[in-house]
Scaffold this active site. Structure first.
Site, PDB file in Angstrom:
ATOM      1  N   HIS A 127       0.872  -1.179   0.000  1.00 31.56           N
ATOM      2  CA  HIS A 127       0.000   0.000   0.000  1.00 31.56           C
ATOM      3  C   HIS A 127       0.909   1.230   0.000  1.00 31.56           C
ATOM      4  O   HIS A 127       1.959   1.217   0.655  1.00 31.56           O
ATOM      5  CB  HIS A 127      -0.862   0.069   1.282  1.00 31.56           C
ATOM      6  CG  HIS A 127      -2.108  -0.758   1.264  1.00 31.56           C
ATOM      7  ND1 HIS A 127      -2.554  -1.435   2.383  1.00 31.56           N
ATOM      8  CD2 HIS A 127      -3.023  -0.993   0.292  1.00 31.56           C
ATOM      9  CE1 HIS A 127      -3.690  -2.059   2.091  1.00 31.56           C
ATOM     10  NE2 HIS A 127      -3.996  -1.816   0.835  1.00 31.56           N
TER      11      HIS A 127
ATOM     12  N   CYS B 237      -2.190   3.280   9.030  1.00 31.42           N
ATOM     13  CA  CYS B 237      -3.319   2.507   8.488  1.00 31.42           C
ATOM     14  C   CYS B 237      -4.345   2.153   9.551  1.00 31.42           C
ATOM     15  O   CYS B 237      -5.443   1.704   9.221  1.00 31.42           O
ATOM     16  CB  CYS B 237      -2.890   1.316   7.661  1.00 31.42           C
ATOM     17  SG  CYS B 237      -1.486   0.429   8.177  1.00 31.42           S
TER      18      CYS B 237
HETATM   19  N1  ARG Z   1      -3.662  -7.137   6.733  1.00 30.29           N
HETATM   20  C1  ARG Z   1      -4.077  -5.949   6.057  1.00 30.29           C
HETATM   21  C2  ARG Z   1      -4.058  -6.169   4.552  1.00 30.29           C
HETATM   22  O1  ARG Z   1      -3.152  -6.826   4.083  1.00 30.29           O
HETATM   23  C3  ARG Z   1      -3.227  -4.792   6.455  1.00 30.29           C
HETATM   24  C4  ARG Z   1      -3.688  -3.489   5.870  1.00 30.29           C
HETATM   25  C5  ARG Z   1      -2.803  -2.335   6.215  1.00 30.29           C
HETATM   26  N2  ARG Z   1      -3.350  -1.136   5.712  1.00 30.29           N
HETATM   27  C6  ARG Z   1      -2.677  -0.131   5.117  1.00 30.29           C
HETATM   28  N3  ARG Z   1      -3.330   0.924   4.782  1.00 30.29           N
HETATM   29  N4  ARG Z   1      -1.417  -0.228   4.879  1.00 30.29           N
HETATM   30  O2  ARG Z   1      -4.909  -5.732   3.836  1.00 30.29           O
END
Ligand code: ARG
Length: 284
Positions: free
Chosen positions: A177, A273
């Site tokens: 992300h 996040c």
């Molecule tokens: N386990 C989640 C996923 O893989 C973590 C999300 C983290 N969110 C972020 N905005 N980086 O989707």
């Protein structure tokens, strides 16, 4: 003579966080989750989330979203969608494991008076995890793609929100992300890990962020989620920063606050996040 209204009034930022009641690592959809299924404890994850909430609350109003049973990643509020003014663009998750969060987020934002603006069918986009507004220039949205969000989301967001979208291609699966490797800060400063981007995207960053405003993060800090920071005015809240990174942030006028979030790193997330800014300003 007409009285002038004082213009130094400050508004307190509003931040959404989703309670960690059902948080755990129960599947693997990013490299951080590998080896960590059922490896978190409620006691530790709740304590770390509370510490983050208390820290954020000293600098913002925190609104709590009720969690949904069976949606362990809903705690990552940044992925609910993208807020701009009173408009909410709901996320369309790439993986089935997270699609169950979508109706809960739509219901919450509808109930709280946001206008819902949907992306075209079939376009994946994971909200403020991959869409980050520039804090120096209004109406500029940096958008990560290549892992979770589709490049097709860029023109669609541009149209829906009337903003300039700058797509950045994410090249390292650990930084899946945009908010894991890039963080726009107050006054145009930008915290980022260059190794997470392809060459053209790095050039785009360098074209828009002046050298003096680039706060380059090395791999060691990036792997400790230093770019996954909550920026509130001159405050930067993050999991951990090396002495060198802290000194450079302080040199740029930021106050660094560390909150240990290792339970959430097992799921591939940290400070940023776990939050979603609800008062993302619509600039001029
Ligand atoms: N386990 C989640 C996923 O893989 C973590 C999300 C983290 N969110 C972020 N905005 N980086 O989707």
């Amino acid at each position: 003579m007409a009285e002038t209204t004082p213009t130094f009034e400050r508004t307190v930022p509003r931040i959404l966080m989703c309670a960690p009641t059902y948080f755990e690592v129960s599947y693997v959809i990013n490299p951080w989750m590998t080896g960590h299924v059922h490896d978190t404890t409620a006691e530790r994850s709740h304590r770390q989330w509370d510490a983050l909430r208390e820290t954020v609350q000293r600098h913002a109003d925190v609104v709590i979203q009720p969690p949904a049973e069976g949606q362990p990643d809903m705690v990552f509020a940044a992925n609910a969608g993208l807020v701009f003014g009173n408009t909410f663009v709901p996320s369309r998750f790439r993986y089935d494991e997270r699609k169950g969060e979508e109706p809960h987020n739509r219901a919450w934002f509808t109930h709280h008076g946001f206008d819902i603006a949907d992306l075209p069918e079939g376009v994946f986009f994971e909200g403020a995890g991959d869409g980050l507004f520039d804090r120096g220039t209004s109406r500029r949205l940096w958008m990560g793609h290549g892992h979770r969000s589709d490049l097709d989301a860029a023109p669609a967001l541009g149209r829906l929100l009337d903003v300039d979208v700058l797509p950045l291609k994410l090249a390292d699966p650990r930084f899946y992300h945009l908010d894991t490797c890039f963080c726009p800060l107050t006054d145009g400063y930008t915290l980022y890990f260059p190794g997470a981007f392809d060459a053209a995207s790095l050039a785009l960053i360098e074209q828009h962020v002046a050298p003096a405003e680039r706060i380059i993060v090395d791999e060691h800090d990036a792997a400790a989620f230093a770019c996954n920071a909550v920026n509130l005015g001159r405050v930067v809240i993050l999991n951990r920063a090396s002495a060198d990174l802290r000194a450079r942030l302080e040199g740029a006028g930021f106050m660094v606050i560390e909150v240990a979030l290792d339970e959430y790193m097992k799921s591939g997330g940290a400070a940023k996040c776990l939050t979603l800014r609800l008062d993302e300003a619509v600039g001029a």
